[in-house]
Design a protein around this motif. Structure first.
Motif, mmCIF file in Angstrom:
data_model
loop_
_atom_site.group_PDB
_atom_site.id
_atom_site.type_symbol
_atom_site.label_atom_id
_atom_site.label_comp_id
_atom_site.label_asym_id
_atom_site.label_seq_id
_atom_site.Cartn_x
_atom_site.Cartn_y
_atom_site.Cartn_z
ATOM 1 N N GLN A 225 33.741 41.690 31.111
ATOM 2 C CA GLN A 225 34.770 41.545 30.074
ATOM 3 C C GLN A 225 34.148 41.272 28.704
ATOM 4 O OE1 GLN A 225 34.588 39.928 32.974
ATOM 5 N NE2 GLN A 225 36.552 39.751 33.994
ATOM 6 N N LEU B 95 42.838 39.067 32.996
ATOM 7 C CA LEU B 95 41.522 39.323 32.399
ATOM 8 C C LEU B 95 40.443 39.427 33.482
ATOM 9 C CD1 LEU B 95 39.648 39.391 29.809
ATOM 10 C CD2 LEU B 95 39.370 36.930 30.180
ATOM 11 N N GLY C 9 38.274 42.894 34.840
ATOM 12 C CA GLY C 9 36.817 42.978 34.920
ATOM 13 C C GLY C 9 36.350 43.508 36.264
#
Length: 433
Positions: free
Chosen positions: A103, A216, A220
């Motif tokens: 990320q 998030l 990733g």
């Protein structure tokens, strides 16, 4: 087949949002090898890293690396070096997922990672009592944005309840689930039953931020080979300005609550917004992070969250006193026996604030809790007295001397440490010996 120096241990929850953090992974490896985390770091990992800042641990001691060990879960040089070293030692190729390296291109360091450990005590307790699985710390708990556990709807804790100490992400004596200072178990039944029925817009917003952090991590893992980039964030920002605000940067900045100059720098790609700023935009328009990065938004698709003026004020204020007042009244009316300290932790404020602003309510809660704890103690001591009496007379019956050591063999270590039990023991000896 190549032999690994350390066990080829698979990170827990490898392919979902609650994947284990690299710090937790290192701690579990140390436990499996029956060595301390400090020994693993200084004797095995350090030579592979061969970095001056970590080699100094061997030469000079000190806690320099440990104080900054939150960086190993990030996406910078430290995270990359540490991940590479652990992959060499374990011969694994998937430890990148235990960090934010995938990320990284779309993130900034500012406000991203916690400096100290944080955990959900209910999650730790569930791992042991319900799921019967190995204890670990998810990568999510390292992220500053993740402040409330969506599963249990309680705030993450960052201080040991026993010694009140904070913990570095890694320390010489760290073990998953235990305080590295006093070795106290960090899990507990922290949720207060009966209080979740009160709606709190501030808490609901924090939970949505935690769910955003989950997305998030999931992104990733999902885009492991083709991670999103800085350019995707800039495109997303421009998509918001173009599709929702008709290219009016000033209007966008004002409505979203950002400084215009700062927002312009973001839109033009001179700086990147922090994760909290991206979350704020996505939550305002009720869109996913993936939609934002793919510029998959238009003014017709946007569903502004209907938050009335009063709720908006409560979210922006540090403390929601309407919510606090309702909580205190519910505790009193429903006879929910609880300490002011635990109540303050649940609300997310200091106990001094409660006693100062709500003195009458706190006085009632304190008095009722004292009565409850006193009754509870009497019942507990009666049970302990019965256990002591039984063990004492049984020891005499089998012609053994009822010494402290002999009784604690039957009753457990430090059983007679408590003042009331010690007095009971002395009375029994005076009467029957």
């Amino acid at each position: 087949m190549e032999r690994s120096t350390l066990y080829n241990l698979e990170p827990l929850n490898l392919n979902n949002a609650y994947i284990e953090s690299i710090g937790s992974y290192v701690e579990r490896i140390a436990v499996l090898h029956n060595i301390t985390t400090g020994t693993l770091l200084s004797k095995i990992i350090s030579p592979i890293l061969d970095k001056k800042y970590i080699n100094n641990i061997n030469l000079k001691g000190g806690d320099g690396f440990y104080k900054g060990s939150n960086a190993i879960a990030g996406f910078g040089t430290t995270a990359n070096d540490f991940r590479n070293a652990m992959e060499v030692l374990t011969t694994r190729g998937d430890l990148v997922k235990t960090t934010l390296i995938n990320q990284g291109p779309m993130l900034t360091f500012r406000g991203l990672l916690r400096n100290k450990k944080a955990w959900c005590p209910e999650c730790l307790e569930t791992m042991v009592e319900v799921d019967k699985e190995e204890v670990y710390f998810p990568l999510l708990w390292n992220i500053e944005l993740f402040s409330i556990c969506p599963k249990h709807r309680i705030k993450l804790e960052d201080k040991c309840r026993n010694c009140n100490g904070e913990m570095n992400i890694l320390s010489r004596t760290s073990i998953p689930g235990y305080c590295s200072r006093c070795l106290n178990w960090l899990g507990s039944k922290a949720k207060i039953e009966g209080l979740d029925t009160i709606y709190n817009p501030q808490k609901e917003y924090e939970i949505r931020k935690s769910l955003f952090a989950e997305e998030l991590i999931a992104l990733g893992i999902e885009n492991n080979n083709q991670p999103f980039t800085r350019e995707d964030v800039i495109k997303g920002l421009n998509g918001v300005v173009h599709n929702i605000f008709n290219n009016n940067i000033r209007k966008a900045a004002n409505e979203l609550g950002f400084k215009e100059t700062t927002f312009r720098y973001w839109v033009k790609g001179k700086n990147l917004p922090g994760l909290d700023a991206v979350a704020k935009m996505c939550l305002t328009f009720n869109i996913s992070l993936k939609q934002f990065l793919n510029v998959n938004i238009s003014s017709s698709d946007i569903l502004y969250i209907n938050i009335n003026v009063e709720e908006a004020r409560q979210i922006n204020n540090k403390y929601d006193h309407i919510f606090i007042s309702k909580i205190l009244q519910k505790v009193i009316n429903d006879n929910l026996f609880i300490s002011i300290k635990r109540l303050a932790d649940y609300i997310g404020c200091d106990r001094t604030l409660l006693t100062k602003i709500y003195p009458e309510e706190c006085k009632i809660i304190i008095e009722e809790n004292k009565k409850f704890m006193s009754t509870k103690k009497i019942k507990r001591l009666k049970q302990k007295f019965d256990e002591l009496d039984t063990a004492f007379f049984h020891t005499i019956k089998i012609d053994e001397f009822p010494s402290v050591r002999q009784l604690e063999k039957k009753l457990g270590k430090n059983f007679l440490k408590e003042k009331e039990l010690r007095e009971r023991f002395n009375n029994l000896r005076n009467l029957y010996l």
